[in-house]
Design an enzyme around this catalytic site. Structure first.
Site, PDB file in Angstrom:
ATOM      1  N   PRO A 163      -1.188  -0.571   9.868  1.00 35.89           N
ATOM      2  CA  PRO A 163      -1.554  -0.627  11.283  1.00 35.89           C
ATOM      3  C   PRO A 163      -3.071  -0.644  11.453  1.00 35.89           C
ATOM      4  O   PRO A 163      -3.796   0.043  10.744  1.00 35.89           O
ATOM      5  CB  PRO A 163      -0.941   0.650  11.859  1.00 35.89           C
ATOM      6  CG  PRO A 163      -0.737   1.543  10.690  1.00 35.89           C
ATOM      7  CD  PRO A 163      -0.464   0.646   9.530  1.00 35.89           C
ATOM      8  N   GLU A 164      -3.524  -1.449  12.391  1.00 33.50           N
ATOM      9  CA  GLU A 164      -4.938  -1.526  12.697  1.00 33.50           C
ATOM     10  C   GLU A 164      -5.207  -0.770  13.999  1.00 33.50           C
ATOM     11  O   GLU A 164      -4.310  -0.150  14.561  1.00 33.50           O
ATOM     12  CB  GLU A 164      -5.364  -2.995  12.766  1.00 33.50           C
ATOM     13  CG  GLU A 164      -5.084  -3.740  11.459  1.00 33.50           C
ATOM     14  CD  GLU A 164      -5.555  -5.187  11.472  1.00 33.50           C
ATOM     15  OE1 GLU A 164      -6.492  -5.516  12.220  1.00 33.50           O
ATOM     16  OE2 GLU A 164      -4.970  -6.001  10.725  1.00 33.50           O
ATOM     17  N   LYS A 180      -8.653   4.268  12.715  1.00 34.52           N
ATOM     18  CA  LYS A 180      -7.210   4.235  12.476  1.00 34.52           C
ATOM     19  C   LYS A 180      -6.638   5.644  12.307  1.00 34.52           C
ATOM     20  O   LYS A 180      -5.527   5.820  11.822  1.00 34.52           O
ATOM     21  CB  LYS A 180      -6.917   3.400  11.227  1.00 34.52           C
ATOM     22  CG  LYS A 180      -7.446   1.965  11.315  1.00 34.52           C
ATOM     23  CD  LYS A 180      -7.245   1.207  10.019  1.00 34.52           C
ATOM     24  CE  LYS A 180      -7.913  -0.152  10.060  1.00 34.52           C
ATOM     25  NZ  LYS A 180      -7.732  -0.912   8.808  1.00 34.52           N
ATOM     26  N   HIS A 190      12.706   9.796   3.122  1.00 32.41           N
ATOM     27  CA  HIS A 190      11.247   9.795   3.265  1.00 32.41           C
ATOM     28  C   HIS A 190      10.754  10.438   4.553  1.00 32.41           C
ATOM     29  O   HIS A 190       9.682  10.096   5.051  1.00 32.41           O
ATOM     30  CB  HIS A 190      10.690   8.366   3.139  1.00 32.41           C
ATOM     31  CG  HIS A 190      11.210   7.607   1.962  1.00 32.41           C
ATOM     32  ND1 HIS A 190      10.980   8.014   0.663  1.00 32.41           N
ATOM     33  CD2 HIS A 190      11.965   6.480   1.900  1.00 32.41           C
ATOM     34  CE1 HIS A 190      11.563   7.149  -0.159  1.00 32.41           C
ATOM     35  NE2 HIS A 190      12.176   6.222   0.568  1.00 32.41           N
ATOM     36  N   LYS A 210     -27.875  -8.310   2.392  1.00 29.26           N
ATOM     37  CA  LYS A 210     -26.533  -8.273   1.794  1.00 29.26           C
ATOM     38  C   LYS A 210     -26.081  -9.695   1.445  1.00 29.26           C
ATOM     39  O   LYS A 210     -26.535 -10.673   2.041  1.00 29.26           O
ATOM     40  CB  LYS A 210     -25.535  -7.641   2.761  1.00 29.26           C
ATOM     41  CG  LYS A 210     -25.903  -6.251   3.253  1.00 29.26           C
ATOM     42  CD  LYS A 210     -25.857  -5.223   2.144  1.00 29.26           C
ATOM     43  CE  LYS A 210     -25.803  -3.793   2.676  1.00 29.26           C
ATOM     44  NZ  LYS A 210     -26.791  -3.452   3.694  1.00 29.26           N
ATOM     45  N   ARG A 214      -7.080 -10.555  -0.136  1.00 32.63           N
ATOM     46  CA  ARG A 214      -6.497 -10.489   1.198  1.00 32.63           C
ATOM     47  C   ARG A 214      -6.345 -11.898   1.754  1.00 32.63           C
ATOM     48  O   ARG A 214      -7.219 -12.748   1.573  1.00 32.63           O
ATOM     49  CB  ARG A 214      -7.371  -9.659   2.150  1.00 32.63           C
ATOM     50  CG  ARG A 214      -7.681  -8.238   1.678  1.00 32.63           C
ATOM     51  CD  ARG A 214      -6.438  -7.385   1.568  1.00 32.63           C
ATOM     52  NE  ARG A 214      -5.759  -7.224   2.835  1.00 32.63           N
ATOM     53  CZ  ARG A 214      -6.061  -6.283   3.723  1.00 32.63           C
ATOM     54  NH1 ARG A 214      -7.053  -5.435   3.502  1.00 32.63           N
ATOM     55  NH2 ARG A 214      -5.371  -6.174   4.837  1.00 32.63           N
TER      56      ARG A 214
END
Length: 287
Positions: free
Chosen positions: A2-3, A58, A106, A166, A277
């Protein structure tokens, strides 16, 4: 995982259901989550009233009546189920990536109130609970995380300073919680589409206009996702027990091979693996 929008929907649900309720009992069935649940966790919560449920990034932050806090991170597969004492509810899930009914396995933690209980279920056990004794340690706990896109600190000066010198690509930075908190893989792809920036573009090539677009569209995408109840991947439910709708608005995520939705663009949505990703983007309008 979840974001920020999905965690915000869970926060809204919990705040609505348990605010001002006193914790009657805590049952820990399995301490072995990502980090072990503290041995004094039941004693820490029992007898305390829930003042409100907040969120940062989060993380869910359960604010207790003695000015202490319980932090909860849902990890990859954590879900929260509300079980009422006098009512057999078919839909209990207020969380993400799971069955809408309470699974048999669980169920690691139960927090019991007079009229209901919340059950934390997590098959992969990447979620965790933490206890924080006061506001000073709460601030310290989050001090190394970057600002959320909604915060004034996430501004042009901050971005330019952070990215200076960077060499990584912008997609990796949007997923870096030390740079900006709360954005995950789904929303990073959607943000970069609106910015017309390819996910593998090096941050050294970004100009000030690019950075302004990232600030604006990060807010825009996340606010829109929250308004639409989050993105339903598998069985995510919003505060009304209904599926989120933001996935119907995806411009690129999981749309490999489909036409670009941008007006006047003849591009095709491509998929590329970046740092293991999945990244989705238009092959023409994102440069």
């Amino acid at each position: 995982m979840p974001e920020l929008p999905e965690v915000e929907i869970v926060r809204q649900s919990l705040d609505k259901k348990i605010k001002q309720k006193k914790v009657k009992k805590v049952i820990v069935r399995n301490r072995n989550l990502r980090t072990k649940i503290p041995l004094n966790f039941p004693r820490f919560l029992e007898g305390k009233k829930i003042i409100k449920v907040k969120r940062f990034s989060k993380y869910l932050i359960i604010c207790l009546s003695n000015q202490s806090y319980c932090l909860l991170h849902l990890g990859m597969s954590g879900t929260i189920h509300l079980i009422y004492n006098q009512k057999k509810s078919l839909v209990t899930n207020t969380s993400f990536y799971s069955s809408p009914t309470l699974p048999k396995k669980h169920n690691h933690v139960e927090i019991v109130f007079d009229d209901l209980k919340i059950v934390y279920n997590d098959p992969r056990r990447f979620g965790f609970f933490e206890i924080v004794v006061n506001e000073h340690f709460l601030d310290k706990r989050f001090s190394k995380l970057g600002p959320e896109p909604f915060q004034s600190e996430f501004n042009l000066s901050y971005i330019y300073s952070f990215l200076k010198g960077k060499t990584k690509n912008i997609k990796n930075f949007l997923l870096d919680q030390n740079f900006v908190s709360g954005i995950g893989n789904i929303y990073a792809s959607e943000i970069l589409f609106l910015c017309k920036i390819k996910p593998d573009k090096k941050v050294s090539l970004l100009n000030k206009e690019d950075c302004k677009k990232i600030i604006f569209n990060s807010k825009k995408v996340l606010i829109n996702a929250i308004k639409k109840g989050g993105s339903s991947i598998r069985d995510f439910k919003n505060t009304s027990g209904k599926s989120g709708n933001f996935q119907k608005n995806f411009n690129v995520y999981e749309r490999k091979g489909l036409n670009c939705k941008r007006s006047g663009c003849n591009g095709i949505i491509k998929k590329k693996m970046i740092s293991n990703r999945s990244s989705f983007f238009c092959n023409i309008c994102q440069i």
